[in-house]
Enzyme design. Structure first.
Site, PDB file in Angstrom:
ATOM      1  N   CYS A  73       0.807  -1.229   0.000  1.00 11.29           N
ATOM      2  CA  CYS A  73       0.000   0.000   0.000  1.00 11.29           C
ATOM      3  C   CYS A  73       0.841   1.279   0.000  1.00 11.29           C
ATOM      4  CB  CYS A  73      -0.950  -0.005   1.189  1.00 11.29           C
ATOM      5  SG  CYS A  73      -2.081  -1.414   1.175  1.00 11.29           S
ATOM      6  N   HIS A  93      -2.419   8.269   6.063  1.00  7.26           N
ATOM      7  CA  HIS A  93      -2.666   6.975   5.428  1.00  7.26           C
ATOM      8  C   HIS A  93      -4.004   6.411   5.902  1.00  7.26           C
ATOM      9  CE1 HIS A  93      -1.884   3.094   3.614  1.00  7.26           C
ATOM     10  NE2 HIS A  93      -2.064   2.489   4.777  1.00  7.26           N
ATOM     11  N   GLU A 137      -1.302   5.800  13.852  1.00  6.32           N
ATOM     12  CA  GLU A 137      -0.815   6.911  13.025  1.00  6.32           C
ATOM     13  C   GLU A 137      -1.058   8.255  13.697  1.00  6.32           C
ATOM     14  OE1 GLU A 137      -1.001   8.693   8.446  1.00  6.32           O
ATOM     15  OE2 GLU A 137      -2.445   7.159   9.081  1.00  6.32           O
ATOM     16  N   LYS A 162      -9.970   8.564   2.260  1.00  2.13           N
ATOM     17  CA  LYS A 162     -10.400   7.201   1.953  1.00  2.13           C
ATOM     18  C   LYS A 162     -11.888   6.965   2.248  1.00  2.13           C
ATOM     19  CE  LYS A 162      -5.934   4.809   2.283  1.00  2.13           C
ATOM     20  NZ  LYS A 162      -5.001   5.898   2.638  1.00  2.13           N
ATOM     21  N   HIS A 220      -9.839   2.383  -0.084  1.00  2.79           N
ATOM     22  CA  HIS A 220      -8.387   2.191  -0.031  1.00  2.79           C
ATOM     23  C   HIS A 220      -7.935   1.554  -1.341  1.00  2.79           C
ATOM     24  CE1 HIS A 220      -4.421   1.472   1.192  1.00  2.79           C
ATOM     25  NE2 HIS A 220      -4.579   0.481   2.039  1.00  2.79           N
ATOM     26  N   PHE A 238       1.781  -3.353   4.037  1.00  5.27           N
ATOM     27  CA  PHE A 238       2.066  -4.647   4.649  1.00  5.27           C
ATOM     28  C   PHE A 238       3.554  -4.959   4.505  1.00  5.27           C
ATOM     29  CE2 PHE A 238      -2.366  -6.876   4.232  1.00  5.27           C
ATOM     30  CZ  PHE A 238      -2.874  -5.983   5.170  1.00  5.27           C
TER      31      PHE A 238
END
Length: 439
Positions: A187, A328, A339, A360, A365, A425
């Protein structure tokens, strides 16, 4: 320099240094996007500012899966036959098709025509476009064909799968012989592609780069796989438009999206010499690794903190110069919280003056295309002096200053400086420092 129609052609190659420190400055001169919100950048941006959502219920093909929502691009509205030949469509995966269309728009908005550039200029013009993961439907479709016989497998099966093919097709389509570099970092792919392209220009390997990513993997197997990871939202299947809700107390997972975004990056003097429109400047780029877990960030947010600090350091600014973070934040219970805490650690006492949002909620996403699409929105925010909102927030449960409605960024003439975060990831992290352009 000569002008042909709407295209400004730079005949003289520009490699001069554009900062007093001797470091080449990199600016954004064009942008293009194909998103669930619209088939181009302006339409997508308009709907982002309006607080609209493009998330809808999945078709009967996905019956029985815990997650029944996604942000899809209606294929019938793309009119692919107006942009690509039948041969192109056969050779390109959907993600590559999206990236090619976004690159075309980036060139058009940047008023740059590669076909009319000199050989020397084409050798200084590169592509850095990635892909987070390929469409698994391509794999099980080919497997089903193999059961019917070897000759049933398409000779284009493997090329359609390769993450580097979007980069290759864009390069071949326009004759670009500068750096040809593909990124695949889950991502964080799109943000890494932009940062790497910026560094190619800064280091002198290129004067112009098309950079971004394409993604199209909304298929039953992918949805099933992410459901097994318990990563997707399942609580809002009957109300899809509110399923993605970064920073809201009721968030329960992300919503998959698809699309592409490409930015046209140029060395500043190169852009000036051809009279290019300058939308924003990329000041810095920070990378880090969590070294913790395959899918989850560490509770202390050390990786995110390092990436943001390194982007600020690379930009040569102080943390107090940053007034917006495009997070993010994917709408997962753990990730958004970690975050937000990392943002607090980076900015300390300045945190209340830093506004934060994640778009998002509107487009889901986009996995490997999330960082580049959201960076495009930051570029437009810099140019238009408007901050995009986080939508679907009913009960905020993070300790940062979240923007819930589109708002003016700065009332004075102070330079607008932002960070754009992307995490993937495997613990891969990227942060870009993007600012409004000043002489």
């Amino acid at each position: 320099m000569r002008v042909l129609g709407k295209c400004t052609i730079l005949v003289r190659q520009t490699r001069s240094l554009s900062t007093q420190s001797g470091r080449r400055r990199v600016v954004v001169t064009g942008s293009g996007a194909v998103t669930p919100l619209g088939n181009n950048g302006p339409d997508s941006w308009r709907r982002i500012l309006a607080g609209e959502s493009a998330i809808s219920r999945l078709s009967a093909e996905f019956k029985g899966l815990p997650c029944q929502v996604a942000a899809q691009i209606p294929r019938e509205k793309l009119h692919l036959d107006q942009h690509l030949t039948k041969s192109d469509i056969k050779l390109m995966s959907p993600a590559t098709q999206f990236a090619v269309l976004a690159a075309e728009e980036a060139l058009a908005t940047g008023k740059l025509c590669p076909k009319q550039l000199s050989e020397e200029e084409l050798e200084r013009f590169g592509v850095c476009v990635g892909m987070g993961m390929f469409d698994l439907a391509e794999v099980y479709g080919a497997w089903n064909q193999l059961q019917r016989g070897y000759n049933r497998v398409s000779p284009f099966f493997v090329p359609r799968l390769l993450p580097s093919m979007a980069c290759g097709h864009i390069s071949m389509r326009h004759g670009l012989r500068g750096p040809n570099h593909s990124v695949s970092t889950a991502c964080a792919t799109g943000a890494h592609a932009l940062g790497d392209a910026m560094r190619f220009i800064r280091s002198g390997d290129a004067d112009v780069m098309l950079a971004g990513s394409g993604e199209a993997c909304i298929d039953p197997l992918s949805i099933a796989g992410f459901c097994r990871l318990r990563a997707l939202s399942t609580a809002f299947n009957d109300n899809p438009s509110v399923a993605s809700r970064p920073f809201d107390k009721s968030r329960d997972g992300f919503v998959m999206g698809e699309g592409a975004a490409v930015l046209l990056l140029e060395e500043l003097e190169h852009a000036r010499a051809r009279g290019a429109p300058i939308l924003a400047e990329i000041l810095g780029y920070g990378l880090s690794g969590d070294a913790y877990h395959i899918t989850s960030p560490s509770d202390d947010g050390a990786g995110a903190t390092l990436a943001m600090k390194r982007a600020i350091q690379d930009a040569g600014i102080a943390p107090e110069d940053v007034t917006y973070v495009n997070a993010h934040a994917t709408s997962t219970p753990t990730g958004d919280r970690i975050e937000s805490h990392a943002i607090g650690r980076v900015f300390g006492a300045h945190t209340p003056q830093v506004r934060v949002s994640s778009t998002k909620g509107a487009h889901g996403h986009l996995l490997g295309s999330s960082g580049n699409l959201e960076a495009l929105f930051v570029v437009l925010a810099c140019a238009d002096n408007k901050l995009p909102p986080s939508i679907n927030i009913e009960h905020l449960d993070v300790d940062v200053n979240v923007v819930t409605k589109a708002t003016e960024w700065s009332a004075d003439q102070k330079r607008r400086v932002a960070l754009k975060n992307s995490f993937g990831f495997g613990g891969t992290n990227a942060s870009l420092c993007i600012a409004s352009y000043i002489e």
